[in-house]
Write an enzyme that holds these catalytic residues in place. Sequence first.
Site, PDB file in Angstrom:
ATOM      1  N   SER A  25       0.836  -1.198   0.000  1.00  0.00           N
ATOM      2  CA  SER A  25       0.000   0.000   0.000  1.00  0.00           C
ATOM      3  C   SER A  25       0.867   1.244   0.000  1.00  0.00           C
ATOM      4  CB  SER A  25      -0.908  -0.004   1.239  1.00  0.00           C
ATOM      5  OG  SER A  25      -1.642   1.191   1.320  1.00  0.00           O
ATOM      6  N   HIS A  26       0.248   2.372  -0.373  1.00  0.00           N
ATOM      7  CA  HIS A  26       0.972   3.640  -0.342  1.00  0.00           C
ATOM      8  C   HIS A  26       0.988   4.243   1.049  1.00  0.00           C
ATOM      9  CE1 HIS A  26      -3.243   4.710  -0.806  1.00  0.00           C
ATOM     10  NE2 HIS A  26      -2.959   5.912  -0.364  1.00  0.00           N
ATOM     11  N   ASP A 190      -0.861   1.682  -9.065  1.00  0.00           N
ATOM     12  CA  ASP A 190      -0.009   1.796  -7.885  1.00  0.00           C
ATOM     13  C   ASP A 190       0.405   0.441  -7.336  1.00  0.00           C
ATOM     14  OD1 ASP A 190      -2.538   1.076  -6.902  1.00  0.00           O
ATOM     15  OD2 ASP A 190      -2.106   1.991  -4.960  1.00  0.00           O
ATOM     16  N   ASP A 192      -0.673  -1.663  -4.983  1.00  0.00           N
ATOM     17  CA  ASP A 192      -1.618  -2.773  -4.827  1.00  0.00           C
ATOM     18  C   ASP A 192      -2.733  -2.757  -5.871  1.00  0.00           C
ATOM     19  OD1 ASP A 192      -2.746  -0.507  -3.682  1.00  0.00           O
ATOM     20  OD2 ASP A 192      -3.734  -1.583  -2.064  1.00  0.00           O
ATOM     21  N   ASP A 194      -5.042  -0.514  -6.839  1.00  0.00           N
ATOM     22  CA  ASP A 194      -6.372   0.071  -6.684  1.00  0.00           C
ATOM     23  C   ASP A 194      -6.455   1.529  -7.146  1.00  0.00           C
ATOM     24  OD1 ASP A 194      -4.950   1.182  -4.591  1.00  0.00           O
ATOM     25  OD2 ASP A 194      -6.329   0.544  -3.014  1.00  0.00           O
ATOM     26  N   ARG A 195      -5.313   2.165  -7.407  1.00  0.00           N
ATOM     27  CA  ARG A 195      -5.352   3.556  -7.857  1.00  0.00           C
ATOM     28  C   ARG A 195      -4.821   3.685  -9.280  1.00  0.00           C
ATOM     29  NH1 ARG A 195      -2.219   7.053  -4.753  1.00  0.00           N
ATOM     30  NH2 ARG A 195      -0.855   5.312  -4.228  1.00  0.00           N
ATOM     31  N   LYS A 290     -11.653   0.702  -4.644  1.00  0.00           N
ATOM     32  CA  LYS A 290     -11.268   1.432  -5.842  1.00  0.00           C
ATOM     33  C   LYS A 290     -10.486   0.478  -6.742  1.00  0.00           C
ATOM     34  CE  LYS A 290      -7.734   3.758  -3.009  1.00  0.00           C
ATOM     35  NZ  LYS A 290      -8.298   3.623  -1.662  1.00  0.00           N
TER      36      LYS A 290
END
Length: 467
Positions: A25-26, A190, A192, A194-195, A290
């Site tokens: 994740s970010h 990104d 994972d 999702d973005r 997302k």
Amino acid sequence: MISTPAVSAIIRKQKANGGFIMSASHNPGGPKYDWGIKFNYSSGQPAPESITDKIYGNTLSISEIKTAQIPDVDLSKVGTTKFGDFTVEVIDPVSDYLELLESVFDFDLLRNFVTRPDFRFKFDAMHAIAGAYAKPIFVERLGAREDSIMNGVPLEDFGGGHPDPNLTYAKELVEIMFGSEAPDFGAASDGDGDRNMILGNKFFITPSDSVAIIAANAQDAIPYFKDGPKGLARSMPTSAALDRVAQKLNLPFFEVPTGWKFFGNLMDAGKLSICGEESFGTGSDHIREKDGIWAILAWLSILAYKNKGKNVGESLVSVADIAKEHWKVYGRNFFSRYDYEECESDGANKMIEHLRSIIANSKCGDTLGNYTLKLADDFTYTDPVDGSIAAKQGIRFVFSDGSRIIFRLSGTGSAGATVRIYVEQYEPDVSKHDLDAQVALKPLIDVALSVSKLKEFTGREKPTVIT
């Protein structure tokens, strides 16, 4: 390896009780800030506070830890392994997710468009999880050339980069898309999956505009929405571009705090179809997360729909054309976000308390710079589904002309805080739509820096990232 949106799809299809995600994740966490654990609940959405509070409560009374002594499972082979009454099933990470996407989009339309000899696109997987999906979906299913995929092999260290799909960290893709031989369409995802970031030839689509443009075109371009969206929603800091689409299409609209779980409640209640966050997150009720690849396929679907009937050699409707036509109909919401990463937490918290004191003494009609105040508050959200209340979700200054300044803190732990400033100004005048956002927003940005005393509290001269 499975992307976060694919996990949501799998939980829903398998009717699982939930799923744990060891996430690239970010969000700060783990070695060098790019690792954490997430739990998604039975609808596939990030676990709501009613669940995470119970999990936390259970941790207060743990008296023993039990471990199972079982052999390693070969995770490279799809299949089921049993150990007594315990079963480990290894699944294909792409198949369930792709099957769902094929029920959402017209893949024949997409394939016909993507394989046009006069259309080129680049997808930057940033050596992150979307690389596991890029070739099966874009190349094998849609017929794109293999060189359309950049940085397509997932690596433990993301190839030394930071897998954040924005103008700062996706620099390699940005240079290609603003170069002399730029493709027609560019996108990135990104860590994972999702973005997303969307680019045209020398043209950047802000996440706020992206969700608004998808929503405005969804019924025509995406079969899943053939009967129209049920409702639209955005996170509070995201620009009001989506609000204008909801108003014109006469759709229910919701403004929620930052966090996808707030969208999930609305989706489960049948109130919401399309939503987005300005932090490069866009999605719909096909899952409860997302979804970066969904957003990219949505944009490709809009391009394919707008270019139906165009012969090879004719000028194609471009990403920029679609954005400018949207602004002509709805007006343009100039929008920018300034991120000041790893600020000292004490100073950042003092800045927020300073802003709260200003709010307490503000009233409608006050002026800040050349702007007249309509509303100043610390955003509170009451969930229309379960009645839960989320308070102190961001400092808002809303002005009479629709302009907004918003301040939020993120990650206020020992590693430091990220201060985020969001500035937005509505412009109905078509002749001003081609202005650079930083130029159009400079007076408002100056007000934001002045009223917050950001430099005084944090010592920061300039932001780490400008979106």
